[in-house]
Motif scaffolding. Structure first.
Motif, PDB file in Angstrom:
ATOM      1  N   UNK A  72      37.670  41.476  42.553  1.00  0.00           N
ATOM      2  CA  UNK A  72      38.410  41.732  43.795  1.00  0.00           C
ATOM      3  C   UNK A  72      39.625  40.831  43.927  1.00  0.00           C
ATOM      4  N   UNK A  73      39.466  39.544  43.642  1.00  0.00           N
ATOM      5  CA  UNK A  73      40.590  38.612  43.786  1.00  0.00           C
ATOM      6  C   UNK A  73      41.749  39.005  42.873  1.00  0.00           C
ATOM      7  N   UNK A  74      41.436  39.384  41.645  1.00  0.00           N
ATOM      8  CA  UNK A  74      42.494  39.739  40.697  1.00  0.00           C
ATOM      9  C   UNK A  74      43.152  41.062  41.079  1.00  0.00           C
ATOM     10  N   UNK A  75      42.357  42.032  41.492  1.00  0.00           N
ATOM     11  CA  UNK A  75      42.924  43.320  41.901  1.00  0.00           C
ATOM     12  C   UNK A  75      43.789  43.171  43.146  1.00  0.00           C
ATOM     13  N   UNK A  76      43.314  42.373  44.094  1.00  0.00           N
ATOM     14  CA  UNK A  76      44.075  42.164  45.333  1.00  0.00           C
ATOM     15  C   UNK A  76      45.424  41.529  45.030  1.00  0.00           C
ATOM     16  N   UNK A  77      45.430  40.573  44.119  1.00  0.00           N
ATOM     17  CA  UNK A  77      46.676  39.908  43.732  1.00  0.00           C
ATOM     18  C   UNK A  77      47.674  40.899  43.148  1.00  0.00           C
ATOM     19  N   UNK A  78      47.135  41.935  42.487  1.00  0.00           N
ATOM     20  CA  UNK A  78      47.990  42.936  41.852  1.00  0.00           C
ATOM     21  C   UNK A  78      48.268  44.134  42.757  1.00  0.00           C
ATOM     22  N   UNK A  79      47.779  44.081  44.002  1.00  0.00           N
ATOM     23  CA  UNK A  79      48.070  45.150  44.949  1.00  0.00           C
ATOM     24  C   UNK A  79      47.111  46.318  44.926  1.00  0.00           C
ATOM     25  N   UNK A  80      45.930  46.148  44.319  1.00  0.00           N
ATOM     26  CA  UNK A  80      44.923  47.199  44.295  1.00  0.00           C
ATOM     27  C   UNK A  80      43.824  46.906  45.320  1.00  0.00           C
ATOM     28  N   UNK A  81      43.052  47.948  45.653  1.00  0.00           N
ATOM     29  CA  UNK A  81      41.922  47.814  46.562  1.00  0.00           C
ATOM     30  C   UNK A  81      40.658  48.303  45.860  1.00  0.00           C
ATOM     31  N   UNK A  82      39.526  47.796  46.320  1.00  0.00           N
ATOM     32  CA  UNK A  82      38.268  48.002  45.615  1.00  0.00           C
ATOM     33  C   UNK A  82      37.313  48.902  46.397  1.00  0.00           C
ATOM     34  N   UNK A  83      36.693  49.845  45.683  1.00  0.00           N
ATOM     35  CA  UNK A  83      35.560  50.603  46.197  1.00  0.00           C
ATOM     36  C   UNK A  83      34.329  50.151  45.420  1.00  0.00           C
ATOM     37  N   UNK A  84      33.275  49.715  46.126  1.00  0.00           N
ATOM     38  CA  UNK A  84      32.098  49.134  45.479  1.00  0.00           C
ATOM     39  C   UNK A  84      30.908  50.075  45.548  1.00  0.00           C
ATOM     40  N   UNK A  85      30.242  50.224  44.409  1.00  0.00           N
ATOM     41  CA  UNK A  85      29.007  50.988  44.346  1.00  0.00           C
ATOM     42  C   UNK A  85      27.881  50.132  43.795  1.00  0.00           C
ATOM     43  N   UNK A  86      26.684  50.270  44.372  1.00  0.00           N
ATOM     44  CA  UNK A  86      25.500  49.539  43.929  1.00  0.00           C
ATOM     45  C   UNK A  86      24.465  50.556  43.456  1.00  0.00           C
ATOM     46  N   UNK A  87      24.189  50.586  42.157  1.00  0.00           N
ATOM     47  CA  UNK A  87      23.365  51.660  41.599  1.00  0.00           C
ATOM     48  C   UNK A  87      21.868  51.406  41.694  1.00  0.00           C
TER      49      UNK A  87
END
Length: 325
Positions: A82-97
């Motif tokens: 998340x920290x790396x994606x946020x720095x690059x301007x992306x957002x995260x969708x999380x799934x727990x299987x």
């Protein structure tokens, strides 16, 4: 919740004009654009990322699939991602299987339906057809495959290091906890430990386990001392099981590390809070997550000469469940 209609009303323009300003699609005058941006700032409006991605056919969303978010190791991975994606301007969708293949496939479908631009997955089900049919960049995290880019730690060396440490610290009757057979990193650790133990002048036994869950960890610990009551060294399948072994050993009157030494695996935060504190093999979970995010971004950008297999080092963290030299 502020909507695009509220922004249009505040700026005194149409919804279509606001949409063009947000998406850089069509002409919007300089003064009009300033009004729209001022209204957005005043109302603290946040565009619906999914709707924008569907409209523009260009997404800033990334899907992250983890097998068990109750295991403290995986939130550390997720935070790095998340920290790396946020720095690059992306957002995260999380799934727990929950290690459930049907649930995993449903999350993959959800990611695709939400127009994610890439997926990071700690999956044990790469042979499923849905992965073969994916038309998205995919990076494996804490998993290994010849067919996909992956970020993982050196599990075989981790197993060797755990075994070597107990041998050097005088353990003579070691029990090796074998992790779930369907989890490749667990088997790498097991093979590494077996390599080291097989060349040492000691007795060792193997206890197979089928999960890393909190719910079953105490059961594995109890079974360990019932089957191998004289064991004086334990290589736990992970830190959760290692902490459970500490509790069970103290419960039945064993002194740690005098009677039994214990080494865990992962270095989750709780391993430094147990009593006594747990010696363990540290995986750099946060950095693994960051590396996986960086690799996925490179794939999305179609960069050239990408290193697609990234193996991270492991290290021994000595605490109070192993003897001091």
């Amino acid at each position: 919740m502020v909507t695009i209609k509220d922004v249009a009303r505040e700026a005194g323009v149409s919804v279509a004009t606001v949409s063009r300003a947000l998406n850089d699609n069509g002409y919007v005058g300089v003064d009009t654009r300033k009004k729209v941006m001022a209204a957005i700032e005043k109302l603290n409006y946040s565009p619906n990322e999914v709707a924008r991605s569907l409209y523009k056919r260009k997404s800033r969303l990334i899907g992250l699939l983890l097998p068990d978010i109750t295991n403290p190791f995986f939130p550390q991975l997720a935070r790095g991602v998340e920290d790396e994606l946020s720095r690059a301007g992306f957002r995260l969708l999380l799934g727990n299987s929950d290690e459930n293949v049907e649930k995993e496939m449903e999350y993959i479908q959800t990611f695709v339906q939400n127009n994610v631009t890439g997926i990071i997955s700690a999956t044990n089900h790469l042979d499923d057809q849905i992965y073969n049919e994916l038309k998205l960049p995919l990076v494996l995290l804490d998993r290994i495959s010849e067919d996909y880019p992956a970020v993982y730690s050196d599990g075989r060396e981790g197993g060797r290091l755990a075994a070597r440490t107990l041998i050097e610290k005088g353990a003579k009757r070691i029990t090796l906890m074998k992790g779930p057979a369907h989890v490749r990193p667990a088997q790498d650790r097991f093979q590494g430990a077996i390599e080291e133990l097989s060349h040492a002048d000691i007795d060792f036994s193997v206890l197979s386990t089928t999960s890393y869950s909190f719910e079953e960890a105490l059961g594995w610990a109890k079974e360990l001392f019932e089957q191998f009551p004289d064991t004086d060294g334990v290589i736990a399948s992970n830190d959760i099981v290692g902490i459970a072994i500490i509790h069970e050993a103290l419960k039945i009157g064993k002194q740690i590390p005098e009677d039994v030494q214990i080494i865990g695996y992962d270095d989750i935060p709780q391993s430094g809070l147990s009593y006594p504190t747990l010696s363990t093999i540290r995986q750099p979970a946060y950095d693994m997550g960051r590396q996986a995010a960086q690799l996925l971004i490179k794939l999305i950008k179609k960069e050239q000469h990408i290193e697609c297999k990234i193996q991270m080092p492991v290290e021994l963290v000595e605490r109070n469940t192993t003897r001091k030299k």
